[in-house]
Design an enzyme around this catalytic site. Structure first.
Site, PDB file in Angstrom:
ATOM      1  N   GLY A  18       0.845  -1.193   0.000  1.00  0.00           N
ATOM      2  CA  GLY A  18       0.000   0.000   0.000  1.00  0.00           C
ATOM      3  C   GLY A  18       0.876   1.235   0.000  1.00  0.00           C
ATOM      4  CB  SER A  19       0.044   4.735   0.677  1.00  0.00           C
ATOM      5  OG  SER A  19      -0.521   4.609   1.966  1.00  0.00           O
ATOM      6  CD  GLU A  50       7.476  -5.182  -1.887  1.00  0.00           C
ATOM      7  OE1 GLU A  50       7.743  -4.266  -2.706  1.00  0.00           O
ATOM      8  OE2 GLU A  50       8.333  -5.956  -1.437  1.00  0.00           O
ATOM      9  CB  CYS A  94       3.957   0.388  -6.443  1.00  0.00           C
ATOM     10  SG  CYS A  94       4.152  -1.331  -6.903  1.00  0.00           S
TER      11      CYS A  94
HETATM   12  P1  ADP Z   1      -4.853   4.264  -0.103  1.00  0.00           P
HETATM   13  O1  ADP Z   1      -4.463   5.442   0.730  1.00  0.00           O
HETATM   14  O2  ADP Z   1      -4.611   4.473  -1.529  1.00  0.00           O
HETATM   15  O3  ADP Z   1      -6.223   3.724   0.157  1.00  0.00           O
HETATM   16  P2  ADP Z   1      -3.521   2.454   1.704  1.00  0.00           P
HETATM   17  O4  ADP Z   1      -2.075   2.186   1.724  1.00  0.00           O
HETATM   18  O5  ADP Z   1      -4.068   3.235   2.851  1.00  0.00           O
HETATM   19  O6  ADP Z   1      -3.831   3.119   0.305  1.00  0.00           O
HETATM   20  O7  ADP Z   1      -4.325   1.088   1.591  1.00  0.00           O
HETATM   21  C1  ADP Z   1      -3.766  -0.170   1.371  1.00  0.00           C
HETATM   22  C2  ADP Z   1      -4.414  -1.160   2.295  1.00  0.00           C
HETATM   23  O8  ADP Z   1      -4.102  -0.807   3.646  1.00  0.00           O
HETATM   24  C3  ADP Z   1      -5.928  -1.212   2.226  1.00  0.00           C
HETATM   25  O9  ADP Z   1      -6.337  -2.565   2.341  1.00  0.00           O
HETATM   26  C4  ADP Z   1      -6.344  -0.404   3.439  1.00  0.00           C
HETATM   27  O10 ADP Z   1      -7.633  -0.729   3.906  1.00  0.00           O
HETATM   28  C5  ADP Z   1      -5.294  -0.813   4.432  1.00  0.00           C
HETATM   29  N1  ADP Z   1      -5.114   0.078   5.573  1.00  0.00           N
HETATM   30  C6  ADP Z   1      -5.562   1.350   5.727  1.00  0.00           C
HETATM   31  N2  ADP Z   1      -5.175   1.848   6.924  1.00  0.00           N
HETATM   32  C7  ADP Z   1      -4.471   0.874   7.548  1.00  0.00           C
HETATM   33  C8  ADP Z   1      -3.774   0.769   8.799  1.00  0.00           C
HETATM   34  N3  ADP Z   1      -3.739   1.773   9.658  1.00  0.00           N
HETATM   35  N4  ADP Z   1      -3.155  -0.388   9.085  1.00  0.00           N
HETATM   36  C9  ADP Z   1      -3.164  -1.417   8.208  1.00  0.00           C
HETATM   37  N5  ADP Z   1      -3.782  -1.370   7.019  1.00  0.00           N
HETATM   38  C10 ADP Z   1      -4.428  -0.263   6.680  1.00  0.00           C
END
Ligand code: ADP
Length: 466
Positions: A219-220, A241, A275
């Site tokens: 994710g981000s 990642e 990514c």
């Molecule tokens: P975006 O900002 O583009 O939605 P994220 O990186 O936040 O990308 O999302 C990637 C994944 O991480 C999603 O499945 C999201 O629900 C999850 N996610 C969001 N917040 C958290 C957190 N605090 N801890 C773990 N996973 C999270």
């Protein structure tokens, strides 16, 4: 549309609540998706924990056989899964087919890896043997750009190694993942694979759960940092990642038409929501105008449409938040450079046409930050050293590309980029047997290949006297 369920402890269950899933090409709701609460999250972790001793005790061949059955079923249901993926994610149907078929291929390849015991050193005193054993419950958290490939990079090695899994897809793309969860559930013992869906509210409860031993997250970078913080008190294992701001460095000896085509594809693939997409291009001054002109022409010709339409090359942005962010970044870019393309479509759906931003400075937000959308800033350079320094002047370090006829010069440039991978005259050449991971704030650890598998294990060194 058919109904969808969470997968907890071998059962298909309704969510504590439901939530709509939106087709980004129409903005219409396509399904009501189950949404878990914390009680269901805890039940999923408890099921995975309970299933762990028996599953990890099986011979690896039995675990492998179960995984291969999932790959078989995915291939048999390719059409249905691809259509569902296009409906929720937005990508053109042929790309969805590629994602599903490619993911089944990855699953099969990763399921065929092995974890043999290995002698590390041997002398007259005895030998050191390396063993690998599973960690326990793995949390697999995935994003919305490649919901299935990114899930199937994590789950097969986690399970093959003997771990059990609680997976959580992104809230805007949960449906195809839930179908695949049903398949894992059908072919594996109860509780080995569980999937919950949230509304972006259960991630931290999952990663911080004391019975989760390892988190594999894509994710981000911002959310990756939260994951890392949430596991720190228990020193859990993590693989991250994260984002990238990958530079393409275009040398002075290229064919502008050919390189522009490659840059365009590398930047706009999946509407830029990758990514590893090319996020910035540094082009030598002698080629700059020619490359920009070609890129502008490609942007003009691109077919942006609903993914189910024949001939669609690029679908909508996946969700409203991303659509708004990319539109804002394009509008801001116009203050720093010349934007060509980037129009929205006059109809429902989160469509943005590919944009090229030329004559832009390094301080513009679209250059400094990851855009994750169909916009490519093109920057001019005269000295190669300067281009490399500018490419490296970022907290990110995922990938990069070098474009040149002279491969020796290209290799020299590649060797100076501070990233986890670099491709010369190609892009995203990825296969399941080669491990990859990002540098700097683009990640931690490796996915795919043997290293990717070993990340789901603990290494145990045993000394055996002679
Ligand atoms: P975006 O900002 O583009 O939605 P994220 O990186 O936040 O990308 O999302 C990637 C994944 O991480 C999603 O499945 C999201 O629900 C999850 N996610 C969001 N917040 C958290 C957190 N605090 N801890 C773990 N996973 C999270």
């Amino acid at each position: 549309m058919d109904s969808f369920h969470l997968v907890i402890d071998g059962k298909l269950v309704d969510g504590a609540q439901t939530m709509p899933v939106i087709n980004p090409a129409t903005e219409a709701s396509i399904a009501h998706c189950p949404r878990a609460d914390e009680v269901q999250l805890n039940a999923a972790v408890a099921a995975a924990k309970a299933a762990f001793p028996a599953w990890s005790g099986l011979p690896i061949e039995e675990r492998r056989a179960g995984l291969i059955k999932v790959a078989d079923e995915m291939e048999a249901r390719l059409d249905e899964l691809s259509r569902l993926l296009t409906a929720e994610q937005g990508k053109p149907l042929d790309k969805a087919v590629e994602e599903i078929a490619g993911s089944a291929f990855i699953l099969r390849a990763l399921a065929n890896l092995d974890l043999p015991e290995r002698t590390v050193q041997e002398d007259e005193k005895g030998r050191f043997v390396e063993q690998r054993y599973p960690l326990g419950v793995v949390a697999a958290i995935t994003p919305w750009n490649f919901p299935i490939s990114l899930l199937l990079v994590k789950v097969p090695p986690a399970l093959l190694a003997g771990n059990t899994v609680v997976a959580k897809p992104a809230p805007t793309t949960p449906l195809t993942s839930l179908r695949i969860a049903e398949m894992f559930n059908r072919h594996l013992p109860a509780g080995v694979f569980n999937m919950i869906v949230d509304a972006n509210d259960l991630g931290s409860a999952l990663t911080a759960h004391p019975d989760v031993a390892k988190v594999s997250f894509t994710g981000s970078t911002a959310t990756g940092k939260k994951v890392m913080a949430s596991v720190s008190s228990l020193l859990k294992r993590i693989t991250l990642e994260l984002g990238g701001n990958d530079a393409a460095i275009v040398l002075d000896d290229v064919d502008p038409k050919e390189v522009a085509k490659n840059l365009f594809e590398g930047a706009m693939v999946n509407s830029g929501q990758v990514c590893l997409a090319i996020k910035r291009a540094y082009v030598h001054a002698s080629q700059y105008d020619a490359v920009c002109d070609e890129l502008a022409e490609l942007a003009r010709l691109a077919v942006v449409d609903e993914g189910t339409q024949q001939g669609a090359q690029y679908g909508p942005l996946q969700n409203k938040a991303q659509y708004d962010k990319v539109r804002e970044m394009i509008a801001e870019a116009a203050d720093h450079g010349r934007v060509i393309g980037g129009e929205t479509l006059d109809r429902p759906g989160y469509f943005i046409r590919p944009a090229i931003v030329r004559d832009i400075d390094d301080d513009a937000r679209i250059v400094r930050e990851e855009q994750f959308g169909p916009v490519l800033p093109v920057l001019r350079y005269t000295e190669l050293d300067d281009a490399i320094a500018r490419a490296n002047d970022t907290d990110q370090g995922l990938g990069g590309t070098v474009w040149a006829k002279d491969k020796a010069r290209a290799l020299d440039v590649a060797g100076r980029l501070e990233t986890g991978m670099v491709w010369i005259n190609s892009h995203m050449n990825i296969n399941p047997f080669i491990s990859m991971g990002g540098a700097k704030q683009s990640g931690m650890g490796q996915e795919l290949g043997q290293s990717g598998l070993e990340e789901f294990t603990q290494r145990r060194l045993v000394f055996v006297p002679a």
